[in-house]
Enzyme design. Structure first.
Site, mmCIF file in Angstrom:
data_model
loop_
_atom_site.group_PDB
_atom_site.id
_atom_site.type_symbol
_atom_site.label_atom_id
_atom_site.label_comp_id
_atom_site.label_asym_id
_atom_site.label_seq_id
_atom_site.Cartn_x
_atom_site.Cartn_y
_atom_site.Cartn_z
ATOM 1 N N HIS A 83 0.849 -1.178 0.135
ATOM 2 C CA HIS A 83 0.003 0.178 -0.150
ATOM 3 C C HIS A 83 0.936 1.302 -0.033
ATOM 4 C CE1 HIS A 83 -0.045 -0.196 4.513
ATOM 5 N NE2 HIS A 83 0.023 0.941 4.636
ATOM 6 N N ASP A 217 1.223 -7.620 2.110
ATOM 7 C CA ASP A 217 1.508 -6.228 2.134
ATOM 8 C C ASP A 217 2.873 -5.691 1.858
ATOM 9 O OD1 ASP A 217 0.897 -3.636 1.725
ATOM 10 O OD2 ASP A 217 -0.481 -3.450 3.429
ATOM 11 N N SER A 650 3.906 2.324 8.175
ATOM 12 C CA SER A 650 3.463 1.390 7.282
ATOM 13 C C SER A 650 4.961 0.912 6.504
ATOM 14 C CB SER A 650 2.514 1.764 6.316
ATOM 15 O OG SER A 650 1.279 1.991 6.685
#
Ligand code: ARG
Length: 715
Positions: A83, A217, A650
């Site tokens: 992402h 991810d 992230s």
């Protein structure tokens, strides 16, 4: 059992206290080091952070502005989340060469894909500038303080720029501390590998912010430099950057209780937010954002599902809107469920007791109350302005004319105005690039209706009553705005490059509002900027002053105890353990998920839970290669730790006691969605893609063998 809501202020009374809470500054990590060792960390603190030698900090990269990535080879290979790479991957994808849909792994260096708008930066060094800032700004406050500080920062920036560096000067502890951070930015970044979206975003928005999770991810990029290993614009002659430090990758897997640490760039927390701030979030700002975004997402989804080209145009924007749409739903829910406001009120009462009539600290809470009371009637307007009004592409282009109007009014030099007008063409091009006409019209109509319905009547711009309803008024408001939208979109020059060029070449002070879209945008903007924007700015300045006093008091109150500052996109370390949790009574969540669970969730034809045939074959044949967990005999997909992270983390490396990479952090869990405002020891977890899952996908699904050869695996 009563839920334990932990005090929002982190206090490690002394060593031996559990240390999962806290985003610690790496350059002060010595103060935590013994606690980390006790938990199982085996490297020296110098290996984590050193001023003189290369250390782990040199492997932790600020990626694309809002994420973290880590160096995992001597050839500048970086690992981050899918992402985090999403925007770049979508940008490289076309209907014919759809890397987002099909995944990608470069079979050789020359096949790596340059990402024009992507850059990363390394943290070089830090300086405590608290005293300098105090000296420069003396006793100034608010605007005057900001201006003085800004002037000095500009000077620092110029000095460092001459040496090839960037500078951030940031407040910590509500401005009771200032640090200057120096960075080196690299701009030749190339895509090396990405899983297909089916894996990289498996579970989509349904699973987002939730455990149990099966998302792979990750994405991989390579940093390129010139022949001197220095930053350089993209060139075929650039070579892979030779890093000072790279992380070894462990294929040994994790057990519950294992040491785990996250090193990255958490973006923003508000752990010192007052009960008044929590009240505002729960009752005003969060519901407004959620309402607007629900509408936007519905419109976008409908159009994206009709056409793959539209889908690619909006995919990245949609994902980021949806991410924080769900975030604010969860945050509101958990702030309420965990009675955060009440807890904060108790802490504030306690604080006032401690302040005991002190001439600064004893007024902090009254000051908060007064500031919030004054601001509250205008919160909605600001939110709708940013989240609704400013979102259609046409509005963004039209909004660019505001600055020009302002320059005319201020009688700026004609050359300056000409220069600013020329820039409008670039912004038009950028806005139109990812616009689909039908989607934009629908957004425009819906967002205007929302503004009209929800912004308090006495704050409304005049255009609605003087123009929209005069011309198109009907009992059906949506129809009114649809008709108005048709009128605007068919009469504006802003959607066409040639018409825009003609418009701009004849632009002057009197005809600037002749274009219908410009006239519309400037009316709403003038109303907002002349009357309401300042309310928000004044509030922010007031709040900053009160925060500074409040936190200074807390630091005094807790003297001798360790405290950590709120996240502010600077490097942090959080340490703790691999750890399961109980989301509610009688329900226990395991600390890991497996490939079997991936198959359980699989739903053919469902965009969020579909899997391609080759992936299904591998899973059904249990073809896990060397990546299966030895004890479990299956492929572990994700696991959780009790590390204290937030957005911006992230892509951060999750590192074991030996300093080896065990996974990529990519999310938080639903039960702790209030975590940015109040840390909850019992529920707060970090969701991690197990590095063995990542390597399985890279190897077996994407065939990225050449890439694997450069990684230092620990088996
Ligand atoms: N919640 C994750 C974060 O903010 C992002 C996950 C992206 N996935 C998605 N389905 N939108 O770090």
């Amino acid at each position: 059992m009563k839920k334990l809501v932990v005090v929002a202020i982190a206090i490690l009374a002394s060593l031996g206290v559990r240390a999962d809470e806290g985003m610690w500054l790496p350059f002060l990590i010595n103060q935590n080091y013994e606690a980390m060792q006790k938990m199982g960390f085996k490297l020296s603190s110098e290996e984590l952070y050193s001023i003189n030698k290369s250390s782990m900090k040199d492997a932790i990269v600020h990626f694309g502005g809002g994420c973290t990535a880590e160096i995992i080879s001597k050839e500048g290979l970086v690992l981050t989340n899918h992402h985090c790479g999403y925007d770049a991957i979508a940008g490289l994808s076309t209907v014919e060469k759809n890397y987002l849909m099909n995944g990608f792994a470069a079979q050789s260096r020359d096949l790596e894909l340059p990402c024009p708008n992507l850059s990363v930066r390394f943290f070089v060094r830090v300086e405590d500038v608290t005293d300098k800032v105090a000296k420069i700004t003396k006793k100034l406050k608010g605007d005057a303080f900001d201006k003085k500080l800004e002037k000095w920062v500009k000077q620092m920036e110029a000095e460092q720029k001459a040496l090839g560096y960037e500078v951030d000067v940031k407040p910590f502890f509500g401005g009771n501390k200032y640090y200057m951070m120096v960075f080196e930015r690299f701009t030749d970044i190339r895509l090396v590998a990405t899983p297909q979206e089916n894996l990289g975003k498996f579970g989509g928005d349904t699973d987002n912010w939730m455990w149990p999770r099966h998302t792979c991810d990750f994405s991989m990029f390579r940093i390129y430099s010139n022949q001197d290993n220095k930053p350089a614009a993209y060139s075929k002659n650039n070579r892979p950057y030779q890093p000072k430090y790279s992380l070894p990758v462990s294929l040994k897997g994790v057990q519950e209780g294992d040491y785990a640490m996250v090193y990255g760039y958490p973006g923003r927390t508000q752990r010192y937010l007052s009960s008044y701030g929590v009240d505002l979030a729960i009752n005003e700002s969060n519901p407004a954002v959620v309402k607007i975004r629900t509408k936007r997402l519905g419109i976008m989804r409908e159009e994206m599902d009709k056409d793959e080209a539209t889908n690619l145009k909006y995919a990245s924007n949609y994902a980021s809107i949806a991410n924080y749409w769900k975030y604010f739903i969860g945050q509101t829910e958990q702030l309420k469920a965990q009675h955060v406001m009440e807890t904060k009120q108790k802490q504030e009462a306690d604080y006032l007791k401690w302040a005991n009539g002190d001439k600064v600290y004893s007024h902090v809470m009254d000051n908060y109350k007064a500031a919030y009371d004054a601001y509250r009637p205008f919160v909605k307007h600001g939110t709708y302005y940013r989240e609704a009004f400013m979102t259609p592409a046409l509005t963004k282009i039209a909004a660019g004319f505001y600055a020009i109007m302002d320059m005319y009014k201020k009688k700026e030099a004609p050359e300056k105005i000409t220069e600013a007008i020329a820039k409008l063409k670039t912004s038009q091009k950028a806005a139109l690039k990812n616009m689909d006409l039908m989607t934009d019209k629908k957004l425009f109509s819906a967002m205007n209706l929302l503004l009209y319905q929800d912004v308090p009547k006495d704050q409304q711009p005049s255009i609605f009553s003087d123009d929209v309803f005069k011309r198109f008024g009907s009992a059906d408001w949506q129809k009114t705005f649809n008709d108005y939208t048709e009128y605007i979109y068919s009469n504006t020059a802003l959607l066409d490059a040639d018409k825009m060029a003609t418009l701009l070449s004849n632009l002057n002070e009197t005809n600037i509002t002749n274009d219908v879209a410009v006239n519309y945008a400037l009316n709403i903007m003038s109303n907002y900027k002349d009357n309401y924007e300042k309310k928000g700015l004044d509030f922010a300045a007031q709040k900053a002053d009160i925060d500074k006093a409040f936190i200074a008091g807390l630091m005094k109150k807790n003297e001798g105890k360790l405290m950590y500052p709120d996240a502010n996109s600077t490097q942090r370390i959080t340490y703790g353990q691999v750890k399961a949790y109980q989301p509610k009574d009688a329900v226990a969540f395991n600390y890991y998920t497996t490939a079997e669970g991936l198959l359980e969730k699989y739903k053919a034809g469902d965009a969020e839970f579909d899997l391609q045939p080759n992936i299904l074959d591998l899973l059904r044949n249990k073809d896990y290669g060397d990546y299966a967990d030895k004890k479990l005999g299956t492929l572990v997909t994700c696991f959780i730790t009790n590390n204290d992270i937030t957005g911006g983390n992230s892509g951060s490396p999750v590192i074991n006691g030996n300093g080896e990479l065990i996974g990529a952090a990519f999310d938080g869990n639903w039960e702790a969605m209030s975590g940015d405002i109040s840390f909850d020891q019992k529920y707060k977890r970090t969701i991690v893609a197990d590095v063995r899952y990542i390597m399985w996908v890279l190897d077996k699904v994407l065939g990225g063998h050449a890439i694997m050869d450069e990684i230092n695996f620990k088996k």
